[in-house]
Design an enzyme around this catalytic site. Structure first.
Site, PDB file in Angstrom:
ATOM      1  N   SER A 122       0.849  -1.193   0.000  1.00 20.24           N
ATOM      2  CA  SER A 122       0.000   0.000   0.000  1.00 20.24           C
ATOM      3  C   SER A 122       0.881   1.238   0.000  1.00 20.24           C
ATOM      4  O   SER A 122       1.636   1.489   0.936  1.00 20.24           O
ATOM      5  CB  SER A 122      -0.887   0.008   1.244  1.00 20.24           C
ATOM      6  N   HIS A 182      -1.282  -1.279  -4.254  1.00 18.72           N
ATOM      7  CA  HIS A 182      -2.545  -0.910  -3.606  1.00 18.72           C
ATOM      8  C   HIS A 182      -2.564   0.600  -3.372  1.00 18.72           C
ATOM      9  O   HIS A 182      -1.649   1.159  -2.757  1.00 18.72           O
ATOM     10  CB  HIS A 182      -2.654  -1.674  -2.279  1.00 18.72           C
ATOM     11  N   ASP A 213      -4.675   3.850  -1.909  1.00 15.73           N
ATOM     12  CA  ASP A 213      -5.729   4.225  -0.976  1.00 15.73           C
ATOM     13  C   ASP A 213      -6.228   5.635  -1.246  1.00 15.73           C
ATOM     14  O   ASP A 213      -5.542   6.617  -0.951  1.00 15.73           O
ATOM     15  CB  ASP A 213      -5.195   4.124   0.462  1.00 15.73           C
ATOM     16  N   MET A 236      -8.777   8.521  -0.331  1.00 18.05           N
ATOM     17  CA  MET A 236      -9.587   8.944   0.828  1.00 18.05           C
ATOM     18  C   MET A 236     -10.085  10.365   0.622  1.00 18.05           C
ATOM     19  O   MET A 236      -9.346  11.212   0.106  1.00 18.05           O
ATOM     20  CB  MET A 236      -8.741   8.891   2.099  1.00 18.05           C
ATOM     21  N   HIS A 294      -8.371   1.340  -3.982  1.00 19.52           N
ATOM     22  CA  HIS A 294      -9.290   1.176  -2.849  1.00 19.52           C
ATOM     23  C   HIS A 294      -9.927   2.531  -2.571  1.00 19.52           C
ATOM     24  O   HIS A 294      -9.277   3.431  -2.032  1.00 19.52           O
ATOM     25  CB  HIS A 294      -8.458   0.665  -1.646  1.00 19.52           C
ATOM     26  N   MET A 316     -12.005   4.861  -0.587  1.00 16.92           N
ATOM     27  CA  MET A 316     -12.626   5.124   0.709  1.00 16.92           C
ATOM     28  C   MET A 316     -13.280   6.489   0.618  1.00 16.92           C
ATOM     29  O   MET A 316     -12.816   7.470   1.221  1.00 16.92           O
ATOM     30  CB  MET A 316     -11.560   5.063   1.820  1.00 16.92           C
ATOM     31  N   MET A 354     -11.490  -5.231   5.652  1.00 20.22           N
ATOM     32  CA  MET A 354     -10.670  -4.254   6.391  1.00 20.22           C
ATOM     33  C   MET A 354     -10.382  -4.816   7.778  1.00 20.22           C
ATOM     34  O   MET A 354     -11.311  -5.137   8.525  1.00 20.22           O
ATOM     35  CB  MET A 354     -11.418  -2.924   6.550  1.00 20.22           C
ATOM     36  N   ASP A 390      -6.705  -6.034   4.506  1.00 25.36           N
ATOM     37  CA  ASP A 390      -6.038  -4.734   4.470  1.00 25.36           C
ATOM     38  C   ASP A 390      -6.053  -4.087   5.845  1.00 25.36           C
ATOM     39  O   ASP A 390      -7.122  -3.788   6.386  1.00 25.36           O
ATOM     40  CB  ASP A 390      -6.786  -3.846   3.450  1.00 25.36           C
TER      41      ASP A 390
HETATM   42  C1  DX5 Z   1      -6.083   1.949   5.657  1.00 24.63           C
HETATM   43  C2  DX5 Z   1      -5.697   1.601   4.244  1.00 24.63           C
HETATM   44  C3  DX5 Z   1      -4.617   0.598   4.166  1.00 24.63           C
HETATM   45  C4  DX5 Z   1      -3.333   1.027   4.818  1.00 24.63           C
HETATM   46  C5  DX5 Z   1      -2.662  -0.208   5.350  1.00 24.63           C
HETATM   47  O1  DX5 Z   1      -7.185   2.763   5.647  1.00 24.63           O
HETATM   48  O2  DX5 Z   1      -6.811   1.098   3.513  1.00 24.63           O
HETATM   49  O3  DX5 Z   1      -4.390   0.163   2.823  1.00 24.63           O
HETATM   50  O4  DX5 Z   1      -2.446   1.679   3.951  1.00 24.63           O
HETATM   51  O5  DX5 Z   1      -1.499   0.182   5.997  1.00 24.63           O
HETATM   52  P1  DX5 Z   1      -0.773  -0.738   7.073  1.00 24.63           P
HETATM   53  O6  DX5 Z   1      -0.356  -1.967   6.334  1.00 24.63           O
HETATM   54  O7  DX5 Z   1       0.345   0.101   7.542  1.00 24.63           O
HETATM   55  O8  DX5 Z   1      -1.806  -1.039   8.131  1.00 24.63           O
HETATM   56 ZN    ZN Z   2      -6.414   0.071   1.488  1.00 25.60          ZN
END
Ligand code: DX5
Ligand code: ZN
Length: 220
Positions: free
Chosen positions: A7, A32, A34, A36, A65, A67, A136, A175
């Protein structure tokens, strides 16, 4: 063999090209990403512009992903930016089935994510429409959080549902808080794809970190 999806959230954003190179050369299966929006989750990261820039840097499948609230408004932008997998949160989609159809119609692979408190039933009726189920294992919004053990039971419950599907089953991804120590239990519970932010990018040797996750997964 378990897939490893580093990620980018845990990468050094001042040197994205070098960071992507580090994990691609290090043997990552997917990247991956993220996204947000500061509404669905408390944090804000990046949008299609950055996904498009990353698309030019790597041949790795981009596992995006989302969010975000109202993700259906942005699917086309992320598809055009070069996303391969587009995952929306079940909690953000009252018409989840329609959103998954739209993702497929845009030429991407549809995924659905479940927050820690969301039961597996939320995706029961759309399992045949999915290429990916994302469990998650932290409350989304930030990297570097502690793995929530309740996620293991949910992974097992979803794996058992997938076994009963007649057609091809979606991949099962976990994740949040994934570490080498947990990888074996996660794969044993039925995970196909491990997302790992801190466990890969915080390590000086990303290739060794990816290999360690894969080895621990294989022992699971
Ligand atoms: C959290 C994200 C994850 C995050 C995971 O909201 O969706 O993808 O980057 O990071 P680690 O592996 O550090 O928990
Ligand atoms: Zn993620």
């Amino acid at each position: 063999m378990v897939k490893i999806a580093p990620s980018l959230l845990a990468a050094d954003f001042a040197c994205l090209e070098r960071e992507v190179r580090r994990v691609e050369d290090g043997g990552a299966d997917w990247l991956h990403l993220d996204v947000m929006d500061g509404r669905f989750v408390p944090n804000i990261t990046f949008g299609p512009l950055v996904v498009k820039a990353l698309r030019r840097l790597t041949r790795l499948p981009l596992d995006v992903h989302l969010m975000i609230e109202e993700p259906w408004l942005h699917l086309e932008a992320f598809a055009r930016a070069g996303a391969d997998i587009l995952t929306v949160h079940a909690e953000a989609c009252p018409h989840l089935h329609r959103v998954l159809q739209s993702i497929r119609g845009l030429g991407c692979r549809p995924g659905a994510a479940l927050n820690p408190a969301t039961p597996p039933e939320a995706v029961d009726y759309v399992l045949p429409d999915l290429d990916l189920v994302l469990v998650m294992s932290v409350n989304p919004g930030f990297g570097g959080q502690e793995f929530l053990p309740l996620s293991l039971a949910k992974i097992r419950a979803i794996r058992s549902r997938l076994r009963h599907l007649s057609g091809p089953a979606p991949l099962l991804e976990v994740d949040g808080g994934v570490t080498v120590e947990r990888a074996g239990d996660l794969v044993e519970a039925g995970v196909d794809v491990l997302v790992a932010g801190t466990a890969v990018f915080a390590e000086p040797d990303a290739a060794a970190a990816i290999a360690a996750l894969r080895r621990a997964g294989a022992a699971g």
